[in-house]
Motif scaffolding. Structure first.
Motif, PDB file in Angstrom:
ATOM      1  N   HIS A  48      12.726   2.519   3.996  1.00 37.80           N
ATOM      2  CA  HIS A  48      12.847   1.974   5.340  1.00 37.80           C
ATOM      3  C   HIS A  48      11.700   0.997   5.632  1.00 37.80           C
ATOM      4  O   HIS A  48      11.916  -0.100   6.168  1.00 37.80           O
ATOM      5  CB  HIS A  48      12.845   3.134   6.343  1.00 37.80           C
ATOM      6  CG  HIS A  48      12.528   2.745   7.752  1.00 37.80           C
ATOM      7  ND1 HIS A  48      11.238   2.641   8.230  1.00 37.80           N
ATOM      8  CD2 HIS A  48      13.332   2.427   8.794  1.00 37.80           C
ATOM      9  CE1 HIS A  48      11.260   2.273   9.492  1.00 37.80           C
ATOM     10  NE2 HIS A  48      12.518   2.151   9.871  1.00 37.80           N
ATOM     11  N   SER A  49      10.488   1.354   5.252  1.00 36.57           N
ATOM     12  CA  SER A  49       9.329   0.493   5.506  1.00 36.57           C
ATOM     13  C   SER A  49       9.368  -0.779   4.671  1.00 36.57           C
ATOM     14  O   SER A  49       8.883  -1.824   5.103  1.00 36.57           O
ATOM     15  CB  SER A  49       8.039   1.262   5.212  1.00 36.57           C
ATOM     16  OG  SER A  49       7.944   2.413   6.036  1.00 36.57           O
ATOM     17  N   SER A  50       9.924  -0.686   3.465  1.00 38.20           N
ATOM     18  CA  SER A  50       9.980  -1.868   2.602  1.00 38.20           C
ATOM     19  C   SER A  50      11.014  -2.881   3.069  1.00 38.20           C
ATOM     20  O   SER A  50      10.911  -4.063   2.729  1.00 38.20           O
ATOM     21  CB  SER A  50      10.294  -1.440   1.160  1.00 38.20           C
ATOM     22  OG  SER A  50      11.617  -0.923   1.060  1.00 38.20           O
ATOM     23  N   ALA A  72      11.951 -10.017   2.648  1.00 37.06           N
ATOM     24  CA  ALA A  72      10.789 -10.889   2.499  1.00 37.06           C
ATOM     25  C   ALA A  72       9.626 -10.166   1.818  1.00 37.06           C
ATOM     26  O   ALA A  72       8.857 -10.787   1.073  1.00 37.06           O
ATOM     27  CB  ALA A  72      10.358 -11.404   3.867  1.00 37.06           C
ATOM     28  N   HIS A  73       9.505  -8.861   2.065  1.00 37.98           N
ATOM     29  CA  HIS A  73       8.409  -8.110   1.455  1.00 37.98           C
ATOM     30  C   HIS A  73       8.587  -8.020  -0.061  1.00 37.98           C
ATOM     31  O   HIS A  73       7.602  -8.113  -0.809  1.00 37.98           O
ATOM     32  CB  HIS A  73       8.330  -6.715   2.057  1.00 37.98           C
ATOM     33  CG  HIS A  73       8.281  -6.716   3.555  1.00 37.98           C
ATOM     34  ND1 HIS A  73       7.424  -7.522   4.259  1.00 37.98           N
ATOM     35  CD2 HIS A  73       8.992  -6.010   4.486  1.00 37.98           C
ATOM     36  CE1 HIS A  73       7.588  -7.320   5.558  1.00 37.98           C
ATOM     37  NE2 HIS A  73       8.536  -6.404   5.721  1.00 37.98           N
ATOM     38  N   TYR A  74       9.821  -7.849  -0.512  1.00 39.47           N
ATOM     39  CA  TYR A  74      10.079  -7.810  -1.950  1.00 39.47           C
ATOM     40  C   TYR A  74       9.806  -9.178  -2.582  1.00 39.47           C
ATOM     41  O   TYR A  74       9.269  -9.259  -3.692  1.00 39.47           O
ATOM     42  CB  TYR A  74      11.517  -7.383  -2.213  1.00 39.47           C
ATOM     43  CG  TYR A  74      11.770  -5.912  -1.980  1.00 39.47           C
ATOM     44  CD1 TYR A  74      11.518  -4.974  -2.972  1.00 39.47           C
ATOM     45  CD2 TYR A  74      12.252  -5.463  -0.758  1.00 39.47           C
ATOM     46  CE1 TYR A  74      11.740  -3.621  -2.762  1.00 39.47           C
ATOM     47  CE2 TYR A  74      12.487  -4.111  -0.526  1.00 39.47           C
ATOM     48  CZ  TYR A  74      12.216  -3.197  -1.537  1.00 39.47           C
ATOM     49  OH  TYR A  74      12.444  -1.856  -1.307  1.00 39.47           O
ATOM     50  N   GLU A  75      10.177 -10.236  -1.883  1.00 36.33           N
ATOM     51  CA  GLU A  75       9.890 -11.575  -2.387  1.00 36.33           C
ATOM     52  C   GLU A  75       8.388 -11.807  -2.496  1.00 36.33           C
ATOM     53  O   GLU A  75       7.904 -12.395  -3.476  1.00 36.33           O
ATOM     54  CB  GLU A  75      10.516 -12.623  -1.470  1.00 36.33           C
ATOM     55  CG  GLU A  75      12.040 -12.593  -1.452  1.00 36.33           C
ATOM     56  CD  GLU A  75      12.622 -13.615  -0.489  1.00 36.33           C
ATOM     57  OE1 GLU A  75      11.812 -14.375   0.106  1.00 36.33           O
ATOM     58  OE2 GLU A  75      13.848 -13.656  -0.325  1.00 36.33           O
ATOM     59  N   SER A  76       7.640 -11.324  -1.506  1.00 33.37           N
ATOM     60  CA  SER A  76       6.186 -11.477  -1.541  1.00 33.37           C
ATOM     61  C   SER A  76       5.584 -10.708  -2.710  1.00 33.37           C
ATOM     62  O   SER A  76       4.679 -11.206  -3.400  1.00 33.37           O
ATOM     63  CB  SER A  76       5.600 -10.985  -0.216  1.00 33.37           C
ATOM     64  OG  SER A  76       4.192 -10.988  -0.261  1.00 33.37           O
ATOM     65  N   SER A 248      -4.330  -3.867  -4.625  1.00 36.13           N
ATOM     66  CA  SER A 248      -4.550  -5.274  -4.279  1.00 36.13           C
ATOM     67  C   SER A 248      -3.906  -5.650  -2.956  1.00 36.13           C
ATOM     68  O   SER A 248      -4.210  -6.707  -2.388  1.00 36.13           O
ATOM     69  CB  SER A 248      -4.013  -6.183  -5.393  1.00 36.13           C
ATOM     70  OG  SER A 248      -2.607  -6.000  -5.563  1.00 36.13           O
ATOM     71  N   PHE A 249      -2.993  -4.800  -2.458  1.00 35.86           N
ATOM     72  CA  PHE A 249      -2.365  -5.059  -1.158  1.00 35.86           C
ATOM     73  C   PHE A 249      -3.182  -4.474  -0.001  1.00 35.86           C
ATOM     74  O   PHE A 249      -2.768  -4.569   1.150  1.00 35.86           O
ATOM     75  CB  PHE A 249      -0.957  -4.476  -1.130  1.00 35.86           C
ATOM     76  CG  PHE A 249      -0.029  -5.109  -2.125  1.00 35.86           C
ATOM     77  CD1 PHE A 249       0.326  -6.439  -2.018  1.00 35.86           C
ATOM     78  CD2 PHE A 249       0.471  -4.373  -3.189  1.00 35.86           C
ATOM     79  CE1 PHE A 249       1.169  -7.032  -2.945  1.00 35.86           C
ATOM     80  CE2 PHE A 249       1.322  -4.950  -4.121  1.00 35.86           C
ATOM     81  CZ  PHE A 249       1.667  -6.293  -3.998  1.00 35.86           C
ATOM     82  N   ILE A 250      -4.324  -3.888  -0.310  1.00 36.46           N
ATOM     83  CA  ILE A 250      -5.230  -3.402   0.726  1.00 36.46           C
ATOM     84  C   ILE A 250      -6.310  -4.460   0.925  1.00 36.46           C
ATOM     85  O   ILE A 250      -7.192  -4.643   0.087  1.00 36.46           O
ATOM     86  CB  ILE A 250      -5.848  -2.044   0.335  1.00 36.46           C
ATOM     87  CG1 ILE A 250      -4.751  -0.999   0.097  1.00 36.46           C
ATOM     88  CG2 ILE A 250      -6.808  -1.572   1.414  1.00 36.46           C
ATOM     89  CD1 ILE A 250      -5.283   0.339  -0.368  1.00 36.46           C
ATOM     90  N   GLN A 259       4.435  -4.342   1.806  1.00 41.38           N
ATOM     91  CA  GLN A 259       4.319  -4.720   0.398  1.00 41.38           C
ATOM     92  C   GLN A 259       4.018  -3.502  -0.472  1.00 41.38           C
ATOM     93  O   GLN A 259       4.535  -3.394  -1.597  1.00 41.38           O
ATOM     94  CB  GLN A 259       3.223  -5.782   0.232  1.00 41.38           C
ATOM     95  CG  GLN A 259       3.626  -7.175   0.650  1.00 41.38           C
ATOM     96  CD  GLN A 259       3.589  -7.372   2.155  1.00 41.38           C
ATOM     97  OE1 GLN A 259       3.300  -6.451   2.908  1.00 41.38           O
ATOM     98  NE2 GLN A 259       3.878  -8.591   2.601  1.00 41.38           N
ATOM     99  N   ILE A 260       3.186  -2.617   0.037  1.00 40.13           N
ATOM    100  CA  ILE A 260       2.891  -1.398  -0.725  1.00 40.13           C
ATOM    101  C   ILE A 260       4.154  -0.571  -0.919  1.00 40.13           C
ATOM    102  O   ILE A 260       4.446  -0.101  -2.028  1.00 40.13           O
ATOM    103  CB  ILE A 260       1.801  -0.572  -0.006  1.00 40.13           C
ATOM    104  CG1 ILE A 260       0.461  -1.306  -0.056  1.00 40.13           C
ATOM    105  CG2 ILE A 260       1.675   0.813  -0.647  1.00 40.13           C
ATOM    106  CD1 ILE A 260      -0.652  -0.607   0.698  1.00 40.13           C
TER     107      ILE A 260
END
Length: 287
Positions: A48-50, A72-76, A248-250, A259-260
């Motif tokens: 859900h968050s992704s 968009a998060h998966y693309e990023s 690296s996403f922190i 993204q996480i």
């Protein structure tokens, strides 16, 4: 005219036992439902968050069933970060750990079963004793040794270090399993002219397939989920697996939770695929 003895709550003995059984099964069913919900909520919230826009994740109370989704998060994650490199590294490490742990634990378990030497059982117990040490306790000495011999900050060094944390339990499993394989079958093959290795390869190894599959599952799980050992052994960021690279996403100012969650969701795919490949063999394991 006879009357039946009344039990608790004014019920007959038969009615009381029926009510008791229904109550027990109702409690078991309720506990099962609660456990299943507790297990499913984390992966559901991860997915859900992704897929949710970042603005929706900040809403209080949270929206459990949002109507707006985005990729968009998966693309990023896939095209604007080093996550694909981390993904490949995790696969390489897991395959390496799978090969090392499965082959060594199978040979060691067979050797402990078929060859007699003094204090064999105590030696086997000492091997299992090594499984009690946490990875953080072993990682720093291994880093020092690996650095001295020149294999720190390499795939090989990480594979060997992770395998060292999984081998004690896997050797114990294979040792216990080979004890259930009748040695008379191998003796019959050797009397027919087969060498010991051929008897092992063609007789003992196929029979031990369920144990090998169980060990392979533990090896892949250990290699894919390893965090402490790669974090210490691998210095170069281009060698990091997903478990370490997800950091690296922190950022210093914020945590990129979408993204996480996207990275973790993608990280589940190889594990699910591996379990699917083993699906046809689970009946063999259960037998």
């Amino acid at each position: 005219m006879s009357t039946e003895d009344k039990g608790p709550f004014g019920l007959t003995e038969v009615q009381y036992h029926k009510l008791k059984n229904k109550t027990i099964w109702g409690g078991i069913s309720l506990a099962t439902i609660v456990a299943v919900v507790a297990i499913l909520i984390p992966p559901y919230w991860m997915l859900h968050s992704s897929l949710s826009p970042f603005s929706l994740l900040r809403k209080v109370p949270p929206q459990w069933f949002p109507m707006e989704f985005t990729f968009a998060h998966y693309e990023s994650v896939l095209f604007s970060s080093q996550y694909p490199r981390f993904y490949i590294n995790s696969i390489i490490l897991s395959v390496g750990v799978l090969i090392i742990v499965t082959s060594l634990s199978t040979l060691a378990g067979y050797g402990l079963t078929r060859f007699d030497f003094r204090q064999k059982r105590n030696f086997a117990r000492m091997i299992l004793f090594g499984y009690m040490f946490p990875p953080i306790l072993l990682s720093i000495p291994m880093f020092v040794i690996w650095k001295d011999i020149g294999i720190h900050n390499t795939y090989v060094g990480a594979m060997l270090a992770i395998s060292a944390t999984r081998l004690p339990l896997c050797i114990w499993i294979m040792w216990q399993f080979f004890q259930t394989v009748p040695y008379s079958l191998e003796e019959s093959a050797q009397m027919s002219g087969a060498s010991r290795f051929r008897a092992f390869y063609e007789i003992a190894l196929p029979i031990s397939k369920p144990g090998i599959l169980a060990v392979a599952t533990l090896a892949v799980q250990g290699g894919w989920n390893a965090y402490t050992v790669p974090k210490i052994i691998l210095i170069d960021q281009t060698l990091w697996p997903i478990t370490v690279g997800i950091e690296s996403f922190i950022k210093s100012s914020t945590i990129l939770w979408p993204q996480i969650m996207s990275g973790v969701t993608l990280g589940m795919i190889p594990v699910i695929f591996f379990l699917y490949l083993l699906h046809g063999n689970w009946e063999t394991i259960s037998v």
